[in-house]
Design a protein around this motif. Structure first.
Motif, PDB file in Angstrom:
ATOM      1  N   GLY A 162       0.812  -1.205   0.000  1.00 22.76           N
ATOM      2  CA  GLY A 162       0.000   0.000   0.000  1.00 22.76           C
ATOM      3  C   GLY A 162       0.850   1.261   0.000  1.00 22.76           C
ATOM      4  N   ILE A 163       1.858   1.273   0.860  1.00 30.13           N
ATOM      5  CA  ILE A 163       2.679   2.482   0.981  1.00 30.13           C
ATOM      6  C   ILE A 163       3.502   2.727  -0.280  1.00 30.13           C
ATOM      7  CG2 ILE A 163       4.585   3.521   2.252  1.00 30.13           C
ATOM      8  CD1 ILE A 163       3.502   2.215   4.753  1.00 30.13           C
ATOM      9  N   LEU A 164       4.131   1.680  -0.781  1.00 30.18           N
ATOM     10  CA  LEU A 164       4.923   1.852  -1.994  1.00 30.18           C
ATOM     11  C   LEU A 164       4.039   2.234  -3.170  1.00 30.18           C
ATOM     12  CD1 LEU A 164       7.549  -1.012  -1.942  1.00 30.18           C
ATOM     13  CD2 LEU A 164       7.878   1.404  -1.486  1.00 30.18           C
ATOM     14  N   GLY A 165       2.878   1.581  -3.260  1.00 34.18           N
ATOM     15  CA  GLY A 165       1.958   1.916  -4.340  1.00 34.18           C
ATOM     16  C   GLY A 165       1.543   3.375  -4.287  1.00 34.18           C
ATOM     17  N   ALA A 166       1.226   3.820  -3.069  1.00 36.64           N
ATOM     18  CA  ALA A 166       0.844   5.227  -2.933  1.00 36.64           C
ATOM     19  C   ALA A 166       1.998   6.126  -3.326  1.00 36.64           C
ATOM     20  CB  ALA A 166       0.402   5.511  -1.501  1.00 36.64           C
ATOM     21  N   GLY A 167       3.210   5.735  -2.930  1.00 36.79           N
ATOM     22  CA  GLY A 167       4.377   6.523  -3.313  1.00 36.79           C
ATOM     23  C   GLY A 167       4.505   6.628  -4.825  1.00 36.79           C
ATOM     24  N   CYS A 168       4.289   5.485  -5.504  1.00 33.48           N
ATOM     25  CA  CYS A 168       4.325   5.461  -6.963  1.00 33.48           C
ATOM     26  C   CYS A 168       3.315   6.430  -7.562  1.00 33.48           C
ATOM     27  CB  CYS A 168       3.927   4.058  -7.426  1.00 33.48           C
ATOM     28  SG  CYS A 168       5.189   3.188  -8.279  1.00 33.48           S
ATOM     29  N   THR A 169       2.066   6.257  -7.126  1.00 36.81           N
ATOM     30  CA  THR A 169       0.995   7.071  -7.668  1.00 36.81           C
ATOM     31  C   THR A 169       1.253   8.552  -7.439  1.00 36.81           C
ATOM     32  OG1 THR A 169      -0.657   5.379  -7.314  1.00 36.81           O
ATOM     33  CG2 THR A 169      -1.441   7.614  -7.475  1.00 36.81           C
ATOM     34  N   LEU A 170       1.673   8.897  -6.233  1.00 37.38           N
ATOM     35  CA  LEU A 170       1.876  10.305  -5.937  1.00 37.38           C
ATOM     36  C   LEU A 170       3.055  10.867  -6.710  1.00 37.38           C
ATOM     37  CD1 LEU A 170       1.047  10.437  -2.159  1.00 37.38           C
ATOM     38  CD2 LEU A 170      -0.296  11.274  -4.073  1.00 37.38           C
TER      39      LEU A 170
ATOM     40  N   ALA B 139      -4.310   9.809 -11.767  1.00 39.07           N
ATOM     41  CA  ALA B 139      -5.016  10.937 -12.375  1.00 39.07           C
ATOM     42  C   ALA B 139      -5.571  11.940 -11.362  1.00 39.07           C
ATOM     43  CB  ALA B 139      -6.137  10.431 -13.265  1.00 39.07           C
ATOM     44  N   ARG B 140      -6.165  11.446 -10.275  1.00 36.46           N
ATOM     45  CA  ARG B 140      -6.747  12.408  -9.341  1.00 36.46           C
ATOM     46  C   ARG B 140      -5.692  13.232  -8.621  1.00 36.46           C
ATOM     47  NH1 ARG B 140     -10.019   9.356  -6.508  1.00 36.46           N
ATOM     48  NH2 ARG B 140     -11.584   9.476  -8.136  1.00 36.46           N
ATOM     49  N   PRO B 141      -4.622  12.623  -8.071  1.00 33.74           N
ATOM     50  CA  PRO B 141      -3.569  13.453  -7.475  1.00 33.74           C
ATOM     51  C   PRO B 141      -2.975  14.423  -8.489  1.00 33.74           C
ATOM     52  CG  PRO B 141      -3.241  11.164  -6.884  1.00 33.74           C
ATOM     53  CD  PRO B 141      -4.353  11.190  -7.869  1.00 33.74           C
ATOM     54  N   ALA B 142      -2.870  13.988  -9.748  1.00 26.09           N
ATOM     55  CA  ALA B 142      -2.297  14.880 -10.755  1.00 26.09           C
ATOM     56  C   ALA B 142      -3.152  16.126 -10.900  1.00 26.09           C
ATOM     57  CB  ALA B 142      -2.172  14.158 -12.091  1.00 26.09           C
TER      58      ALA B 142
ATOM     59  N   SER C 171       0.942  19.881   1.157  1.00 27.42           N
ATOM     60  CA  SER C 171      -0.265  19.567   1.923  1.00 27.42           C
ATOM     61  C   SER C 171      -1.182  18.647   1.134  1.00 27.42           C
ATOM     62  CB  SER C 171      -0.994  20.842   2.314  1.00 27.42           C
ATOM     63  OG  SER C 171      -1.463  21.501   1.170  1.00 27.42           O
ATOM     64  N   VAL C 172      -1.305  18.928  -0.165  1.00 24.58           N
ATOM     65  CA  VAL C 172      -2.143  18.064  -0.992  1.00 24.58           C
ATOM     66  C   VAL C 172      -1.592  16.646  -1.016  1.00 24.58           C
ATOM     67  CG1 VAL C 172      -2.632  17.572  -3.408  1.00 24.58           C
ATOM     68  CG2 VAL C 172      -3.164  19.775  -2.486  1.00 24.58           C
ATOM     69  N   LEU C 173      -0.273  16.527  -1.163  1.00 27.75           N
ATOM     70  CA  LEU C 173       0.333  15.207  -1.257  1.00 27.75           C
ATOM     71  C   LEU C 173       0.156  14.424   0.037  1.00 27.75           C
ATOM     72  CD1 LEU C 173       3.595  16.008  -3.205  1.00 27.75           C
ATOM     73  CD2 LEU C 173       1.578  14.820  -4.017  1.00 27.75           C
ATOM     74  N   LEU C 174       0.330  15.111   1.170  1.00 30.47           N
ATOM     75  CA  LEU C 174       0.185  14.405   2.442  1.00 30.47           C
ATOM     76  C   LEU C 174      -1.236  13.885   2.626  1.00 30.47           C
ATOM     77  CD1 LEU C 174       2.204  16.511   5.010  1.00 30.47           C
ATOM     78  CD2 LEU C 174       2.593  14.177   4.295  1.00 30.47           C
TER      79      LEU C 174
ATOM     80  N   SER D  65      -7.755  14.890  10.067  1.00 32.36           N
ATOM     81  CA  SER D  65      -7.094  15.989  10.769  1.00 32.36           C
ATOM     82  C   SER D  65      -6.207  16.775   9.820  1.00 32.36           C
ATOM     83  CB  SER D  65      -6.302  15.478  11.961  1.00 32.36           C
ATOM     84  OG  SER D  65      -5.431  14.459  11.560  1.00 32.36           O
ATOM     85  N   LEU D  66      -5.595  16.109   8.850  1.00 33.70           N
ATOM     86  CA  LEU D  66      -4.782  16.823   7.870  1.00 33.70           C
ATOM     87  C   LEU D  66      -5.659  17.738   7.028  1.00 33.70           C
ATOM     88  CD1 LEU D  66      -2.171  14.300   6.490  1.00 33.70           C
ATOM     89  CD2 LEU D  66      -1.742  16.407   7.712  1.00 33.70           C
ATOM     90  N   GLN D  67      -6.801  17.208   6.593  1.00 34.59           N
ATOM     91  CA  GLN D  67      -7.684  18.003   5.754  1.00 34.59           C
ATOM     92  C   GLN D  67      -8.192  19.226   6.492  1.00 34.59           C
ATOM     93  OE1 GLN D  67     -10.536  15.214   4.244  1.00 34.59           O
ATOM     94  NE2 GLN D  67      -9.982  15.664   2.144  1.00 34.59           N
TER      95      GLN D  67
END
Lengths: 351, 324, 269
Positions: A141-149, A216-219, A259-262, A332-334
């Motif tokens: 999950g973490i690596l995948g998220a890193g990839c996507t982001l 696509a959405r993070p982009a 902030s968006v990335l986090l 809380s981040l949002q």
């Protein structure tokens, strides 16, 4: 109830949970792939402090299990054979953090094994498999998220900063990806790659596939931030001092995207862990004998297992505290970093 | 009118783009249906070659795409190797089964989420609202997989609900009322799984959207005018909160086909999901592309419907796009 | 003597899509010409949308005019190659209206101040520090503020910081784009005085862009009035104020608030 930095609290909780999984070798009493064919499908062994005679023991213990009379897969506790729990015991060797060889486990036992969550068809300790499985699922999950982001950051920054036809082209492609049903795409992509791979290769393949589908959405979010940051006066001022594009991006614009990335990371990681679980559950993910939260559940597809061995369901709930932690972190981040927005395609569900 | 046409052409172009993308993905992937057969020593290489030619696997990519497109427009959507029949009818039957589940689940979920969300927004911050928030959070953190499996275990344990399939073996011989009851029984667990996984997010969004509106000055003014509470809530507040909710609704429509894959597989419901999985595993090319295309059509339509509804519901959008 | 800045028939056109999807061309600047002598102060006055900010961007090399020439120190910066233009940019500095927007809120005062020096490649740590302190002193700020964030400074302090930063590269021409408009009245006066003093000590040339004719009158030798991308009136400040020729100038004059009606120059119709 509202502390100044609630997200620190969530970060601490998540950190503790992840630490347990990272040190799975220490917390797990047995080797996850060690089989014990003589004891398949043992139910969980409850721990006791008081024995049958009413004496209180300081050291928790469990009763060994023996087959019930006349049954072939029903077990009951053998009161004559208490097995005490020993803490900080030497057990099977493992590598802490992947490279430090160690042999101390948090707890273990002599003689019989204490299987807190029972065993599976091959007699493997489910508790140990749960912990080790967490390593794989969470890491995926973490690596995948890193990839996507990463992909999303590059695409979004390029589209937002350079604008023009590059922006149009990239956003059209993003729209295409957003229009495809995520889970279907994931499955199709995974399945059209070789099906039987070694666990290591399969793992990286899944990470790559999961990471490549959801950019696509993070982009789009990054692009929005970059577009507005680009017009800020301090960027124009820096350009007036002779700044190059790469300087502007590096020192002024990209820090604005943090902030968006986090927030996206906190939302995506649990989604992706779930994706890995789903893939492995259906046989498209990490293969045996490597444990993952998904493939620990895959034999529940058999009716007999479903009916008779309820403890095999427990790994499904393993994700819950992590989900809770990530949810709290994301909220809380949002709250702290950006106003509440409802996006067109809401991120929570799988599709 | 121009807005409508623009959105329609946009959606159409998107679909074409997606079909190309999906086609590329699946055809460029290594391995195809006949690789499995190659391992079978009983089938001679000549037969294989003949089969491949018959299914046009050797033609160049654009040609295959064009002929597939042609077949789509005729409703055939290509040919399934495994089932030895056109893909279209196969997909439509399964899609119908899926829609039976998802439409029911969506209606129920919205039917519960709207009143609950509004009720919660009214009592924002007070105990009932906080309790509901905790409950939805608790539901939200249970993974869909766990929910589906959990319901299955529940079904097995209580023995009241059939755990698999859409109909019983003796379905055909039942009277119409019995058929309905049988279907409903089979549907209970999967629909429950879908509703439970969709509910938390829906309630949260409804609550957030309505809460934001309830605090607006115009609501205070309306209340000052003595407008009854129910009218206030449903005619004033909900209207103003409609924007994000319409988008959400568009999304709900969008995932009607694709959102239930896991539940269908786990509960053995004969819908699009299991078919897709099976075709993926056996590399039945055109079924996969057809399935992806069909669910994309729903996603794009969902967005399109949301856009149209927004246009109709929000006068601001109308004036912005109409004026120069 | 050759003027420091000479703007010659500058045109700036923007094309954008309107709501219906058609492309529209917008002329922000439509043939603007004027001169500024070395050491002088020119005010460019106009309402919002008159194109004055675009003019400021063009002169400071942040944007490139569609056509026309801008002669600075004898060279046409419009015709220069990008690499050459990058060398000219530090000599023309722009000070923005809102210091909370023109200073990066995440950076410390010290970082903000040193940015131009770092970008122009002056690496000596100790020399930079000295220069930073000198700049702060020049604008009346204390070096104790170095580690503060912009949000911790007052509006006046922030604008002083912006000015100090602009001075770091020793520019010849300073363009102030509504630089005083976002400040309180009393602070405006302070900053205006600071600017006047700096002009004396550093022999700088100023270009004031403002919609406030009163401020222009107070600060400038010459005034250029713009409307819809064109220069409609220009001349020495006194003359423009006492004998306005154009409708728009009279409009701006009439908008000047004044407590003493005698202090306002009489309108000649």
């Amino acid at each position: 109830m509202r502390t100044r930095h609630p997200f620190v609290r969530w970060l601490a909780i998540l950190g503790a949970l992840h630490a347990i999984v990272v040190c799975a070798g220490f917390f797990a009493p047995y080797d996850p792939i060690e089989q014990d064919r003589k004891n398949p499908y043992l139910p969980p062994m409850p721990l006791h402090l008081m024995d049958a005679q009413g004496h209180l023991h300081l050291r928790p213990f469990a009763y060994a299990l023996k087959l019930r009379e006349g049954a072939f897969d029903q077990y009951e506790q053998d009161i004559g054979r208490p097995v005490p729990l020993r803490f900080f015991k030497y057990g099977p060797g493992y590598r802490l953090l992947g490279f430090l060889p160690a042999r101390i486990h948090l707890f273990g036992s002599k003689d019989a094994r204490i299987c807190l969550l029972g065993t599976d068809a091959y007699g493997r300790d489910q508790f140990s498999r749960l912990l080790y499985g967490g390593q794989i699922s969470l890491l995926a999950g973490i690596l995948g998220a890193g990839c996507t982001l990463s992909i999303g950051l590059c695409v979004g920054a390029a589209a937002g900063y350079f604008g023009g036809w590059r922006d149009d082209a990239l956003m059209r492609v993003a729209e295409l990806f957003l229009a495809l049903p995520w889970l279907y795409l994931l499955f199709a992509l995974r399945a059209f790659l070789p099906l039987s791979l070694s666990p290591l290769k399969a793992f990286f393949l899944i990470v790559a596939v999961i990471g490549a589908v959801g950019w696509a959405r993070p982009a789009r979010l990054v692009r929005g931030v970059v577009l507005s940051a680009k017009e800020r006066d301090f960027v124009r001022a820096a350009r007036g001092f002779g700044a190059t594009d790469s300087y502007l991006l590096r020192r002024h614009i990209l820090p604005e995207t943090s902030s968006v990335l986090l927030t996206q990371a906190a939302i995506l990681i649990p989604q992706y862990v779930l994706a890995e679980m789903t893939l492995s559950f259906l046989g498209l993910g990490v293969p045996e004998p490597a444990p993952s939260w998904g493939n620990l559940l895959s034999n529940l597809q058999q009716y007999s297992v479903l009916v008779s061995y309820w403890w095999m369901y427990l790994p499904a709930l393993a994700m819950v505290p992590f989900f809770l932690g990530y949810l709290g972190l994301a909220s809380s981040l949002q709250e702290r970093l950006e106003p509440y927005k409802i996006e067109r395609t809401s991120p929570g569900s799988l599709a | 009118m121009r807005f409508f046409l623009r959105r329609l052409s946009h959606a159409f172009l998107l679909l074409v783009g997606v079909s190309i993308l999906a086609f590329l993905f699946t055809t460029l992937a290594p391995g195809n249906y006949f690789d499995e057969m190659r391992l079978n020593p009983q089938i001679s290489p000549e037969t294989l070659a003949a089969l491949r030619a018959q299914y046009q696997l050797d033609r160049p990519l654009p040609v295959r795409y064009a002929s597939w497109m042609n077949s789509v427009l005729h409703g055939q959507m290509g040919f399934s190797f495994a089932y030895n029949s056109p893909v279209g009818p196969l997909l439509f039957v399964r899609a119908r089964n899926t829609l039976l589940l998802t439409i029911t689940a969506t209606l129920i979920a919205w039917g519960i989420a709207l009143p609950l969300g509004v009720w919660s927004a009214e009592r924002l911050g007070r105990l009932p609202d906080r309790l509901l928030s905790w409950a939805t959070a608790a539901l939200l953190v249970i993974p869909d997989l766990a929910l589906a499996l959990g319901l299955l275990v529940f079904g097995v344990r209580t023995g009241r609900f059939p755990v698999g399939g859409m109909t019983s073996l003796d379905f055909a011989s039942l009277p119409p009322a019995g058929k309905l009851r049988d279907l409903a029984l089979h549907m209970t667990l999967p629909v429950a799984a879908l509703v439970l996984s969709a509910l938390p997010l829906l309630i949260r969004h409804v609550r957030a959207a309505v809460a934001e509106v309830l605090n607006a000055p115009f609501m205070l003014a309306a209340r000052g005018h003595g407008i009854p509470r129910r009218t206030l809530l449903y005619r004033y507040a909900l209207r103003a909160a409609a924007n994000p909710l319409i988008s959400l609704f568009g999304f709900s429509i969008g995932v009607l086909l694709s959102g239930s894959l896991l539940v269908e597989v786990v509960m053995s419901w004969p819908g699009l999901g299991p078919l897709l999985l099976e075709s993926i595993l056996s590399r039945d090319l055109y079924v996969v592309i057809g399935g992806v295309l069909l669910s994309t059509i729903f996603l794009v339509s969902g967005n399109f419907v949301a856009d149209i509804l927004l246009y109709w519901a929000d006068p601001r959008i109308r004036t912005k796009s109409g004026s120069r | 003597m050759q003027p420091l800045l000479k703007v010659e028939r500058v045109v700036k056109a923007y094309s954008s899509k309107n709501v219906a999807g058609a492309r529209e061309k917008l002329l922000a600047l439509d043939g603007v010409s004027f001169e500024v002598a070395q050491g002088g102060t020119l005010a460019i006055v106009g309402e919002s949308g008159s194109g004055k900010s675009t003019l400021g961007s063009c002169i400071s090399c942040l944007e490139i005019p569609t056509s026309g020439s801008i002669w600075f120190e004898g060279r046409d910066i419009v015709a220069l190659a990008e690499s050459e233009r990058r060398k000219v940019r530090p000599r023309i500095q722009l000070i923005f209206q809102d210091p909370s927007n023109s200073l990066n809120p995440r950076w410390s005062v010290e970082e903000i101040l040193l940015e131009p020096l770092t970008l122009q490649g002056k690496p000596k740590q100790e020399k930079m520090r000295q220069r930073a302190v000198a700049l702060m002193t020049e604008v009346g700020l204390s070096a104790e503020l170095f580690q503060r964030l912009p949000a911790q400074l007052s509006g006046g302090q922030r604008q002083r910081l912006a000015i100090a930063r602009a001075l770091a590269l020793e520019p010849k021409l300073l363009i102030l784009d509504e630089a005083l408009s976002a400040l309180d009245c009393s602070v405006q006066a302070q900053i205006a005085n600071l600017l006047m003093e700096l002009q004396r000590t550093l022999a700088m040339t100023y270009l004031f862009i403002t919609h406030d004719l009163a401020m222009a009158a107070h600060l400038a030798d010459e005034i250029v009035v713009m409307n819809r991308g064109r220069v409609v009136e220009q001349g020495p400040a006194e003359k423009v104020l006492r004998h306005p020729k154009e409708e728009i100038t009279r409009h701006l004059l009439a908008a000047m608030p004044s407590l003493d009606s005698a202090a306002r120059p009489p309108l000649e119709l």
